[in-house]
Scaffold this motif. Structure first.
Motif, mmCIF file in Angstrom:
data_model
loop_
_atom_site.group_PDB
_atom_site.id
_atom_site.type_symbol
_atom_site.label_atom_id
_atom_site.label_comp_id
_atom_site.label_asym_id
_atom_site.label_seq_id
_atom_site.Cartn_x
_atom_site.Cartn_y
_atom_site.Cartn_z
ATOM 1 N N HIS A 119 -17.753 7.874 -64.895
ATOM 2 C CA HIS A 119 -18.379 7.095 -65.747
ATOM 3 C C HIS A 119 -17.523 6.265 -66.584
ATOM 4 N N MET A 120 -16.264 6.737 -66.769
ATOM 5 C CA MET A 120 -15.474 6.121 -67.635
ATOM 6 C C MET A 120 -14.764 4.952 -66.906
ATOM 7 N N ALA A 121 -14.461 4.953 -65.581
ATOM 8 C CA ALA A 121 -14.050 4.125 -64.768
ATOM 9 C C ALA A 121 -15.073 2.733 -64.624
ATOM 10 N N LYS A 122 -16.228 3.148 -64.665
ATOM 11 C CA LYS A 122 -17.384 2.210 -64.690
ATOM 12 C C LYS A 122 -17.459 1.373 -65.928
ATOM 13 N N ALA A 123 -16.945 2.130 -66.971
ATOM 14 C CA ALA A 123 -17.294 1.648 -68.298
ATOM 15 C C ALA A 123 -16.179 0.503 -68.569
ATOM 16 N N VAL A 124 -14.903 0.925 -67.969
ATOM 17 C CA VAL A 124 -13.748 -0.118 -67.910
ATOM 18 C C VAL A 124 -13.807 -0.895 -67.066
ATOM 19 N N GLY A 125 -14.125 -0.876 -65.821
ATOM 20 C CA GLY A 125 -14.490 -1.735 -64.827
ATOM 21 C C GLY A 125 -13.127 -1.585 -63.954
ATOM 22 N N VAL A 126 -12.746 -0.602 -63.559
ATOM 23 C CA VAL A 126 -11.358 -0.371 -62.884
ATOM 24 C C VAL A 126 -11.524 1.036 -61.963
ATOM 25 N N ARG A 127 -10.574 0.977 -61.106
ATOM 26 C CA ARG A 127 -10.653 2.380 -60.322
ATOM 27 C C ARG A 127 -9.908 3.220 -61.106
ATOM 28 N N ALA A 128 -9.956 4.440 -60.623
ATOM 29 C CA ALA A 128 -9.361 5.553 -61.501
ATOM 30 C C ALA A 128 -8.882 6.610 -60.417
ATOM 31 N N LEU A 129 -7.815 7.191 -60.822
ATOM 32 C CA LEU A 129 -7.245 8.222 -59.616
ATOM 33 C C LEU A 129 -7.303 9.440 -60.688
ATOM 34 N N VAL A 130 -7.791 10.669 -60.022
ATOM 35 C CA VAL A 130 -7.877 11.708 -60.600
ATOM 36 C C VAL A 130 -7.127 12.907 -59.674
ATOM 37 N N PHE A 131 -6.411 13.654 -60.169
ATOM 38 C CA PHE A 131 -5.636 14.618 -58.880
ATOM 39 C C PHE A 131 -5.617 15.994 -59.635
ATOM 40 N N ASP A 132 -5.278 17.016 -58.766
ATOM 41 C CA ASP A 132 -5.109 18.357 -59.251
ATOM 42 C C ASP A 132 -3.733 18.485 -59.252
ATOM 43 N N TYR A 133 -3.331 19.211 -60.516
ATOM 44 C CA TYR A 133 -1.887 19.807 -60.746
ATOM 45 C C TYR A 133 -1.939 21.497 -60.602
ATOM 46 N N SER A 134 -1.016 22.187 -60.368
ATOM 47 C CA SER A 134 -0.781 23.376 -60.087
ATOM 48 C C SER A 134 -1.275 24.300 -61.412
ATOM 49 N N LEU A 135 -2.003 25.239 -61.295
ATOM 50 C CA LEU A 135 -2.634 25.866 -62.398
ATOM 51 C C LEU A 135 -1.653 27.300 -62.862
ATOM 52 N N ALA A 136 -1.878 27.417 -63.963
ATOM 53 C CA ALA A 136 -1.434 28.739 -64.517
ATOM 54 C C ALA A 136 -2.200 30.022 -64.224
ATOM 55 N N PRO A 137 -2.013 31.023 -64.021
ATOM 56 C CA PRO A 137 -0.444 31.705 -64.365
ATOM 57 C C PRO A 137 0.414 31.513 -63.069
ATOM 58 N N GLU A 138 -0.077 30.970 -61.987
ATOM 59 C CA GLU A 138 0.571 31.184 -60.572
ATOM 60 C C GLU A 138 1.774 29.969 -60.911
ATOM 61 N N GLN A 139 1.619 28.893 -61.641
ATOM 62 C CA GLN A 139 2.669 28.172 -61.910
ATOM 63 C C GLN A 139 2.469 27.998 -63.656
ATOM 64 N N ILE A 140 3.908 27.824 -64.103
ATOM 65 C CA ILE A 140 3.602 27.603 -65.577
ATOM 66 C C ILE A 140 4.518 26.280 -65.864
ATOM 67 N N HIS A 141 4.545 25.991 -67.070
ATOM 68 C CA HIS A 141 5.310 24.826 -67.632
ATOM 69 C C HIS A 141 6.737 24.836 -67.267
ATOM 70 N N PRO A 142 7.343 23.850 -66.705
ATOM 71 C CA PRO A 142 6.800 22.342 -66.798
ATOM 72 C C PRO A 142 6.353 21.862 -65.675
ATOM 73 N N VAL A 143 5.766 22.765 -64.701
ATOM 74 C CA VAL A 143 5.380 22.231 -63.523
ATOM 75 C C VAL A 143 4.234 21.188 -63.612
ATOM 76 N N GLN A 144 3.407 21.712 -64.526
ATOM 77 C CA GLN A 144 2.194 20.493 -64.322
ATOM 78 C C GLN A 144 2.652 19.005 -65.061
ATOM 79 N N VAL A 145 3.203 19.216 -66.107
ATOM 80 C CA VAL A 145 3.551 17.893 -66.335
ATOM 81 C C VAL A 145 4.427 17.156 -65.522
ATOM 82 N N ASP A 146 5.527 17.686 -64.746
ATOM 83 C CA ASP A 146 6.134 17.188 -63.648
ATOM 84 C C ASP A 146 5.383 16.799 -62.435
ATOM 85 N N GLU A 147 4.410 17.294 -62.149
ATOM 86 C CA GLU A 147 3.594 16.840 -61.114
ATOM 87 C C GLU A 147 2.711 15.629 -61.546
#
Length: 294
Positions: free
Chosen positions: A88-116
């Protein structure tokens, strides 16, 4: 007064509990995704070799991109739970969007998520997308990451993007804001002990809630592109948005903060159903188009 359609967001937060295992996380993702309608005229394309989706509205500009960071308290959420919202947001802006999965806690903790997230941004730049043609966006934990990723990327020598659109951003991992008290009876799910518990899971035994790549207000926001923040007036994270806006303004960043009366945390998830969510997405579309030069 909130519309009856927005009440679905309130009922969602009243019904969910902290996921206990992977199966519960997946079920929570499905319940979350059910809040959002499927937008028309949008294609979803897998990204070979990456846990990501390209969201491609028909007729969208191909040289400008929203980099989308999903929420979920760092313990849940995925490209699937949020793909319709970001579409919905990409349509409103009129651009492509990239959405990705980052690792989740507690299996992975900070700073893994921001580094990904930084790695995904670097990959996007490597595809030939200019930084001034990229806007970061995200909700809750992803909203905070839309700023912390910029700081982490800049420290790694990467250019900052054109701007960021965090909504209901979570940045205060100490849960010190006054709205934890003033909005205690209006927020349908979050409270101080819950948020501090999520913070402990994400940070682990060594992480600091005052690390700039956790709470960006402890970093240097000078030189970042414009920031547009949205937040619900009824949520306990209201002060997170206010503090982020004040810190950005103090650093000389062009910042806009819109507070939506009667709204819950990430009420934009009701896009396509609730008029308040559609209004919020429309505002983000107008702002994003301007920042991206469309």
């Amino acid at each position: 007064m909130a519309s009856k359609e927005s009440e679905a967001v309130r009922r969602h937060w009243e019904s969910v509990r902290e996921p206990k295992d992977q199966l519960e996380r997946e079920r929570a993702d499905h319940r979350w995704a059910e809040l959002t309608t499927e937008p028309e005229d949008v294609d979803y394309l897998a990204v070979p070799g990456r846990p990501a989706l390209w969201i491609v509205p028909h007729g969208a500009a191909t040289d400008r991109v929203l980099l989308c960071l999903h929420g979920g308290g760092y313990i849940s959420g995925s490209r699937y739970s949020h793909r319709k919202l970001f579409a919905h947001m990409a349509k409103a802006v009129g651009v492509r969007a990239l959405v990705f999965d980052y690792s989740l806690a507690p299996e992975q903790i900070h700073p893994v998520q921001v580094d990904e997230a930084v790695d995904t941004y670097r990959w996007l730049l490597d595809q030939g997308i200019a930084p001034e043609h990229i806007v970061f966006t995200g909700d809750s934990a992803g909203g905070g990451m839309s700023i912390t990723t910029q700081l982490r990327a800049r420290a790694a020598g990467l250019p900052v993007p054109a701007g960021a659109m965090p909504f209901s951003p979570w940045i205060d991992f100490e849960a010190s804001g006054s709205t934890y008290d003033s909005n205690r009876d209006t927020d349908s799910f979050f409270h101080r002990d819950l948020v501090r518990g999520l913070a402990r899971i994400f940070l682990g035994p060594e992480g600091s809630p005052r690390d700039p790549s956790v709470n960006p207000t402890y970093g240097d926001l000078t030189g970042l592109g414009p920031i547009y923040i949205q937040v619900g007036a009824d949520e306990v994270l209201l002060d997170d948005a206010r503090v982020l806006a004040a810190a950005a303004d103090k650093a000389g960043v062009d910042v806009r903060l819109d507070v939506f009366p009667g709204m819950q945390h990430t009420f934009q998830m009701a896009a396509g159903r609730a008029p308040e969510a559609d209004d919020a997405v429309r505002r983000m579309g107008q702002w994003g188009r301007k920042v991206l030069g469309l």
